[in-house]
Design a protein around this motif. Structure first.
Motif, mmCIF file in Angstrom:
data_model
loop_
_atom_site.group_PDB
_atom_site.id
_atom_site.type_symbol
_atom_site.label_atom_id
_atom_site.label_comp_id
_atom_site.label_asym_id
_atom_site.label_seq_id
_atom_site.Cartn_x
_atom_site.Cartn_y
_atom_site.Cartn_z
ATOM 1 N N PHE A 54 3.579 9.883 10.491
ATOM 2 C CA PHE A 54 2.901 8.603 10.273
ATOM 3 C C PHE A 54 1.393 8.729 10.501
ATOM 4 N N ARG A 61 -8.004 11.343 13.138
ATOM 5 C CA ARG A 61 -8.310 9.975 13.586
ATOM 6 C C ARG A 61 -9.181 10.032 14.830
ATOM 7 N N THR A 101 -10.696 7.325 10.140
ATOM 8 C CA THR A 101 -9.646 8.209 9.617
ATOM 9 C C THR A 101 -10.245 9.095 8.526
ATOM 10 N N ILE A 103 -8.697 11.648 5.693
ATOM 11 C CA ILE A 103 -7.519 12.234 5.045
ATOM 12 C C ILE A 103 -7.968 13.469 4.273
ATOM 13 N N GLN A 110 1.532 8.413 3.157
ATOM 14 C CA GLN A 110 2.146 7.788 4.334
ATOM 15 C C GLN A 110 3.251 6.845 3.861
ATOM 16 N N HIS A 113 4.323 0.484 4.668
ATOM 17 C CA HIS A 113 4.715 -0.378 5.780
ATOM 18 C C HIS A 113 3.878 -1.651 5.728
ATOM 19 N N MET A 133 -10.213 -1.751 5.417
ATOM 20 C CA MET A 133 -10.520 -0.326 5.288
ATOM 21 C C MET A 133 -11.931 -0.209 4.735
ATOM 22 N N THR A 146 -6.049 3.994 -0.225
ATOM 23 C CA THR A 146 -4.935 3.218 0.335
ATOM 24 C C THR A 146 -3.998 2.709 -0.763
ATOM 25 N N HIS A 185 1.631 -1.306 2.453
ATOM 26 C CA HIS A 185 0.482 -0.427 2.201
ATOM 27 C C HIS A 185 0.708 0.893 2.920
ATOM 28 N N GLY A 186 -0.184 1.837 2.694
ATOM 29 C CA GLY A 186 -0.134 3.119 3.411
ATOM 30 C C GLY A 186 -1.228 4.023 2.882
ATOM 31 N N GLY A 187 -1.551 5.032 3.643
ATOM 32 C CA GLY A 187 -2.518 6.017 3.167
ATOM 33 C C GLY A 187 -1.923 6.767 1.986
ATOM 34 N N ARG A 196 -11.257 12.193 2.418
ATOM 35 C CA ARG A 196 -11.506 10.752 2.267
ATOM 36 C C ARG A 196 -11.740 10.182 3.654
#
Ligand code: AKG
Length: 261
Positions: A54, A61, A101, A103, A110, A113, A133, A146, A185-187, A196
């Motif tokens: 996750f 991070r 964050t 990525i 991800q 959720h 974000m 995202t 949503h999620g990465g 990113r």
């Protein structure tokens, strides 16, 4: 929160209500954006990799941003975001999370959720949180922008998105993608060669908190006289499995006793 009149992009307020998200572009003065970019170029180091799927094994991070980088306050209290907060959450919303964050190439998507689903209260429901974000690098579908499921904040329990209901946007540094806590949503996966980088901020309804602010009322030196049970009841602990309540990515019980695992 100030009550000044602030313009947000045409249609953003309505889109947030209707689609559950909106994109605000070109929000930052160039010197603020340049300083933020420089700060996070310098401060992502090799020991910040996600500890599980996750958090993202190819994602870095940095937590506790306001304690480390005061420039981040420009994002936290940005007038356009304050306006959306007032309209969609609460005049006295609180800051729930504020992390940088990054990525990296090779990161996988991800799991989707909705932050508010953690409450375990039936959908649909009024928003308990609002997320922002902030892009500090370009965001593209290729580099992990995202993933969002428009309109999903209105869905009933149990409905899962089909692949063609998931979207992700391209946007430039200085833009803010905003979504309500009921939105899936999620990465995204980063299939590009570039990382990113952004700042992810979550605001909560003001009632999602202790009545008495126990960790300020009973600071670590005073809490040390009590049992671990009392310390965790005060708030020196994390909720499992979400890890809510962490301090800088760690269990706050360690502020009292570093040896507790
Ligand atoms: O990085 C993103 O685009 C979203 C990340 C997210 O939703 C999360 O880490 O909970």
């Amino acid at each position: 929160m100030s009550s000044m009149t602030v313009a947000v992009h045409t249609g953003a307020v309505e889109q947030l209500a209707d689609q559950g998200y909106c994109l605000l572009t070109d929000l930052l003065a160039s010197d603020v954006l340049a300083e933020l970019t420089a700060v996070f170029e310098k401060n992502f180091t090799q020991d910040q990799w996600g500890r599980n799927e996750f958090e993202g094994r190819r994602t870095q991070r940095i937590y506790s941003l306001l304690a480390k980088f005061p420039i981040v306050a420009n994002l936290v209290e940005h007038p356009a975001i304050m306006k959306l907060l007032r309209l969609h959450l609460s005049e006295s919303a609180i800051l729930a999370a504020c992390q940088a964050t990054r990525i990296h190439p090779g990161e996988t998507a991800q799991s989707l959720h909705a932050d508010d689903d953690l409450a375990g209260v039936a959908r649909p429901r009024p928003p308990w949180s609002l997320s922002v974000m902030w892009a500090l690098s370009p965001y593209t579908p290729e580099n992990g922008s995202t993933l969002l499921v428009p309109g999903s904040h209105k869905w009933e329990d149990g409905r899962k998105p089909d692949a063609d209901e998931i979207t992700s946007l391209s946007f430039d540094p200085g833009s803010a993608l905003v979504w309500l806590g009921g939105v899936y949503h999620g990465g995204g996966a980063n299939t590009s060669a570039e990382s990113r980088t952004g700042i992810s901020i979550i605001y909560f309804q003001p009632w999602l908190r202790q009545v008495e602010n126990m960790v300020l009322a009973v600071p670590p030196a005073s809490a040390a006289q009590y049992s671990e049970t009392v310390q965790r009841l005060l708030g020196y602990g994390v909720a499992q499995p979400t890890f809510f309540g962490h301090v800088d990515g760690r269990d706050p019980i360690k502020l009292i006793n570093e040896a507790i695992t």
